[in-house]
Enzyme design. Sequence first.
Site, PDB file in Angstrom:
ATOM      1  N   SER A  13      -8.911  -3.046   3.725  1.00 37.31           N
ATOM      2  CA  SER A  13      -7.812  -2.861   3.559  1.00 37.31           C
ATOM      3  C   SER A  13      -7.454  -1.943   1.813  1.00 37.31           C
ATOM      4  O   SER A  13      -8.128  -2.902   0.506  1.00 37.31           O
ATOM      5  CB  SER A  13      -6.970  -4.615   3.137  1.00 37.31           C
ATOM      6  OG  SER A  13      -5.402  -4.175   2.022  1.00 37.31           O
ATOM      7  N   HIS A  38      -6.750   0.174   6.977  1.00 38.64           N
ATOM      8  CA  HIS A  38      -5.212  -1.105   6.959  1.00 38.64           C
ATOM      9  C   HIS A  38      -5.195  -0.625   5.377  1.00 38.64           C
ATOM     10  O   HIS A  38      -5.455  -0.866   4.385  1.00 38.64           O
ATOM     11  CB  HIS A  38      -6.043  -2.502   6.749  1.00 38.64           C
ATOM     12  CG  HIS A  38      -5.108  -3.310   7.036  1.00 38.64           C
ATOM     13  ND1 HIS A  38      -4.332  -3.663   8.075  1.00 38.64           N
ATOM     14  CD2 HIS A  38      -4.150  -4.164   5.738  1.00 38.64           C
ATOM     15  CE1 HIS A  38      -3.288  -5.224   8.040  1.00 38.64           C
ATOM     16  NE2 HIS A  38      -3.610  -4.697   6.982  1.00 38.64           N
ATOM     17  N   ASP A  40      -1.434  -1.794   3.624  1.00 40.13           N
ATOM     18  CA  ASP A  40      -0.222  -2.486   3.180  1.00 40.13           C
ATOM     19  C   ASP A  40       0.444  -2.579   2.671  1.00 40.13           C
ATOM     20  O   ASP A  40       0.510  -2.283   1.540  1.00 40.13           O
ATOM     21  CB  ASP A  40      -0.575  -3.773   2.509  1.00 40.13           C
ATOM     22  CG  ASP A  40      -2.356  -4.884   3.078  1.00 40.13           C
ATOM     23  OD1 ASP A  40      -1.620  -5.273   4.411  1.00 40.13           O
ATOM     24  OD2 ASP A  40      -2.985  -4.823   2.541  1.00 40.13           O
ATOM     25  N   MET A  42       4.426  -2.971   1.208  1.00 34.96           N
ATOM     26  CA  MET A  42       5.517  -4.063   0.929  1.00 34.96           C
ATOM     27  C   MET A  42       6.607  -3.680   0.015  1.00 34.96           C
ATOM     28  O   MET A  42       6.643  -2.314  -0.461  1.00 34.96           O
ATOM     29  CB  MET A  42       4.698  -4.713  -0.393  1.00 34.96           C
ATOM     30  CG  MET A  42       3.243  -5.511   0.418  1.00 34.96           C
ATOM     31  SD  MET A  42       2.662  -6.826  -0.214  1.00 34.96           S
ATOM     32  CE  MET A  42       1.178  -7.249   0.032  1.00 34.96           C
ATOM     33  N   HIS A  74       0.328  -1.717   7.608  1.00 35.68           N
ATOM     34  CA  HIS A  74       1.079  -3.655   7.873  1.00 35.68           C
ATOM     35  C   HIS A  74       2.166  -3.645   6.937  1.00 35.68           C
ATOM     36  O   HIS A  74       2.260  -3.568   5.672  1.00 35.68           O
ATOM     37  CB  HIS A  74      -0.100  -4.399   7.944  1.00 35.68           C
ATOM     38  CG  HIS A  74       0.480  -6.413   7.654  1.00 35.68           C
ATOM     39  ND1 HIS A  74      -0.404  -6.849   6.672  1.00 35.68           N
ATOM     40  CD2 HIS A  74       1.812  -6.188   8.062  1.00 35.68           C
ATOM     41  CE1 HIS A  74       0.064  -7.898   6.797  1.00 35.68           C
ATOM     42  NE2 HIS A  74       1.510  -8.177   7.328  1.00 35.68           N
ATOM     43  N   MET A  76       5.154  -4.889   5.554  1.00 35.19           N
ATOM     44  CA  MET A  76       5.634  -6.351   4.525  1.00 35.19           C
ATOM     45  C   MET A  76       6.735  -6.068   4.295  1.00 35.19           C
ATOM     46  O   MET A  76       7.085  -6.108   3.141  1.00 35.19           O
ATOM     47  CB  MET A  76       4.642  -6.905   3.994  1.00 35.19           C
ATOM     48  CG  MET A  76       3.691  -7.623   4.476  1.00 35.19           C
ATOM     49  SD  MET A  76       2.221  -7.942   3.859  1.00 35.19           S
ATOM     50  CE  MET A  76       0.937  -6.779   3.563  1.00 35.19           C
ATOM     51  N   MET A 145      -1.098 -14.379  10.200  1.00 42.11           N
ATOM     52  CA  MET A 145      -1.322 -14.015   8.577  1.00 42.11           C
ATOM     53  C   MET A 145      -2.317 -15.316   8.277  1.00 42.11           C
ATOM     54  O   MET A 145      -1.784 -16.421   8.159  1.00 42.11           O
ATOM     55  CB  MET A 145      -0.022 -13.799   8.022  1.00 42.11           C
ATOM     56  CG  MET A 145       0.749 -12.581   7.565  1.00 42.11           C
ATOM     57  SD  MET A 145      -0.584 -10.870   7.004  1.00 42.11           S
ATOM     58  CE  MET A 145      -0.913 -11.432   5.680  1.00 42.11           C
ATOM     59  N   ASP A 179      -5.252 -11.728   9.116  1.00 40.80           N
ATOM     60  CA  ASP A 179      -5.493 -10.852   7.956  1.00 40.80           C
ATOM     61  C   ASP A 179      -4.951 -11.736   6.427  1.00 40.80           C
ATOM     62  O   ASP A 179      -4.395 -12.989   6.874  1.00 40.80           O
ATOM     63  CB  ASP A 179      -4.599 -10.139   7.625  1.00 40.80           C
ATOM     64  CG  ASP A 179      -4.043  -9.218   6.817  1.00 40.80           C
ATOM     65  OD1 ASP A 179      -4.609  -9.711   5.642  1.00 40.80           O
ATOM     66  OD2 ASP A 179      -3.375  -8.209   6.698  1.00 40.80           O
TER      67      ASP A 179
END
Length: 224
Positions: A13, A38, A40, A42, A74, A76, A145, A179
Amino acid sequence: MWELIESPRVAPSVLSADFSRLGSQVAEVMAAGARVIHVDVMDGHFVPPITIGPLIAGAIADQVHEAGGAIDVHMMIAAPERQIAEFARAGADSITFHQEATPHAHRTLGAIRELGCLAGIAINPGTPAEAVAELRDLADVVLCMSVNPGWGGQSFIESSPAKIERLRPLVGEAKIEVDGGVDTATAGFVAAAGASLFVAGSAIFGAADPAQAYAEITSAAGAS
Ligand code: DX5
Ligand code: ZN
């Protein structure tokens, strides 16, 4: 990307990478064998921090693809269905969103596949495994998660392997991604429980030698 995750894999990540030299950090782990990167995303709503958007995913996509790898996004974020086309355009190979973030998980998984990406559904630690049961035929990946989403470097929630075991019979052919807090100490437990895609951020990019850390976690997970 499916062929890359047919056998167990560690996915570094980049959330914990040094963003001032993102390209060389990605090159370092790919030289060590990493193929699933990966990313992330957000939004400051679904989780408090704001991190990476399609611009950054797109900035590393060519490099990752040219080295035979894939971009694992991913999300979020709230209302993830509004952003999937933008990430697909940026070069995402798989797009995972949270079950808690939309009432339209079923439709969104279908829309991701229509964009030519693998479709993933993620669940928070407080969401029961059964929440994904009706989505099994639409999801390529189910992400469990093992920390609350929002930050790298948190401690692994000890009940996660038991939850992965409960997920396994519910997800059909989908791969189980795990994760949060994955390192050499926890990777073996989540692998034994049935996960086959292991996201690791701080354990790789926070290490003195990310390539060596990648190799050690890969071996602890029994991955390739
Ligand atoms: C957390 C992110 C993770 C994060 C994991 O909300 O989804 O992907 O990078 O970080 P570590 O491996 O440090 O727990
Ligand atoms: Zn993640």
